[in-house]
Design a protein around this motif. Sequence first.
Motif, mmCIF file in Angstrom:
data_model
loop_
_atom_site.group_PDB
_atom_site.id
_atom_site.type_symbol
_atom_site.label_atom_id
_atom_site.label_comp_id
_atom_site.label_asym_id
_atom_site.label_seq_id
_atom_site.Cartn_x
_atom_site.Cartn_y
_atom_site.Cartn_z
ATOM 1 N N ARG A 45 0.714 -1.174 0.128
ATOM 2 C CA ARG A 45 0.145 0.195 -0.195
ATOM 3 C C ARG A 45 1.252 1.047 -0.177
ATOM 4 O O ARG A 45 2.324 1.405 0.488
ATOM 5 C CB ARG A 45 -1.070 -0.034 0.937
ATOM 6 N N VAL A 46 0.052 2.287 -0.343
ATOM 7 C CA VAL A 46 1.713 3.683 -0.781
ATOM 8 C C VAL A 46 -0.407 4.734 -0.406
ATOM 9 O O VAL A 46 -1.173 4.704 -1.191
ATOM 10 C CB VAL A 46 1.684 4.292 -2.017
ATOM 11 N N GLY A 47 0.038 5.628 0.771
ATOM 12 C CA GLY A 47 -0.867 5.713 1.466
ATOM 13 C C GLY A 47 -1.011 6.227 2.830
ATOM 14 O O GLY A 47 0.310 6.296 3.176
ATOM 15 N N ASP A 48 -1.719 6.689 3.908
ATOM 16 C CA ASP A 48 -1.949 7.157 5.189
ATOM 17 C C ASP A 48 -2.360 6.786 5.937
ATOM 18 O O ASP A 48 -2.840 6.647 6.621
ATOM 19 C CB ASP A 48 -2.271 7.815 5.437
ATOM 20 N N THR A 49 -2.838 5.212 5.500
ATOM 21 C CA THR A 49 -2.785 4.237 6.295
ATOM 22 C C THR A 49 -2.413 3.363 6.769
ATOM 23 O O THR A 49 -1.592 4.227 6.959
ATOM 24 C CB THR A 49 -3.649 2.889 5.004
ATOM 25 N N GLU A 50 -3.228 3.317 8.279
ATOM 26 C CA GLU A 50 -1.544 2.037 9.542
ATOM 27 C C GLU A 50 -1.672 1.097 9.341
ATOM 28 O O GLU A 50 -2.390 0.410 8.688
ATOM 29 C CB GLU A 50 -3.250 2.759 11.124
ATOM 30 N N GLY A 51 0.167 0.643 9.391
ATOM 31 C CA GLY A 51 0.126 -1.023 9.378
ATOM 32 C C GLY A 51 1.319 -0.287 8.411
ATOM 33 O O GLY A 51 1.907 0.342 7.896
ATOM 34 N N PRO A 52 1.879 -1.953 9.049
ATOM 35 C CA PRO A 52 3.563 -2.379 8.766
ATOM 36 C C PRO A 52 3.728 -2.090 7.208
ATOM 37 O O PRO A 52 4.573 -2.000 6.406
ATOM 38 C CB PRO A 52 4.295 -2.813 9.065
ATOM 39 N N LEU A 53 2.958 -2.079 6.439
ATOM 40 C CA LEU A 53 2.556 -2.722 4.598
ATOM 41 C C LEU A 53 2.483 -1.221 4.622
ATOM 42 O O LEU A 53 2.525 -1.294 2.741
ATOM 43 C CB LEU A 53 1.393 -4.048 4.900
#
Length: 254
Positions: A45-53
């Motif tokens: 993923r490329v964005g502002d969501t949380e998480g290590p991925l």
Amino acid sequence: MYSRRKFIKNCVSSIAAVSLTGFSPFLSSASALNALVIPVLLYHRVGDTEGPLTVTPEKFALDLSRLSELGYSTITLETFRGFLINADVELPDKPIMISFDDGYLDNFMNAYPILRRYGMTAAFYIITNMVNEEDRLATGHIREMSANGMSIGSHTMSHRALGDMDNEEALSELVLSRAYLEGMLQKSVDFVAYPKGSYNQDTGAEAGEAGCCGGFSIIPGSCSHNTNPFVLRRIPIFRFDGDIRWTMRKRGNV
């Protein structure tokens, strides 16, 4: 349930195993030592969501800028296929592939424009049962990216672990997902990325029977002519990673 936490744990375990054993798939002979290797980066993923991925758009742009400074040129899956079967295929001086698993919407909204800004390509592996769902790529997104030089691969129908399936079920996942994408794009789809990196001793044969010419794992490393085409290695990229060159050295022997 095979969770993201378990996926990350598998990545870390694979990295640790490679480090502890001193394994390098390219040191088995003098000819292998001098063979060309192609690093394949794995994002999600490329964005502002949380998480290590998830990496931020700023981090992704920085990675691409750094790769460009280092002289790397991205190649498509079609060119990579040629590399696997033909030692004389024409390649840039420092080839690299960028890949994305899972088919999130932010791949189109964020990653795709940044790739185009830097004149680079990537391969996007699609979970076909999730196409057109909320926060996932829609048919139009996939077609547009394909038409503009991006590669499309299968990530199966349901994203369940292939290594836990019997032959009939795994083959169905592989055949139907590939057929769906080929019908959508009207072009051949030749590669699969194994969901969660899961495969067993039969998965490669099943992928070949389904018409694929290669399958990507999450085992860290880079690809050469000596790499098993159905256990292709990638370099996972996480939110917490620093400079891309250091990450490639650590996980890909590059």
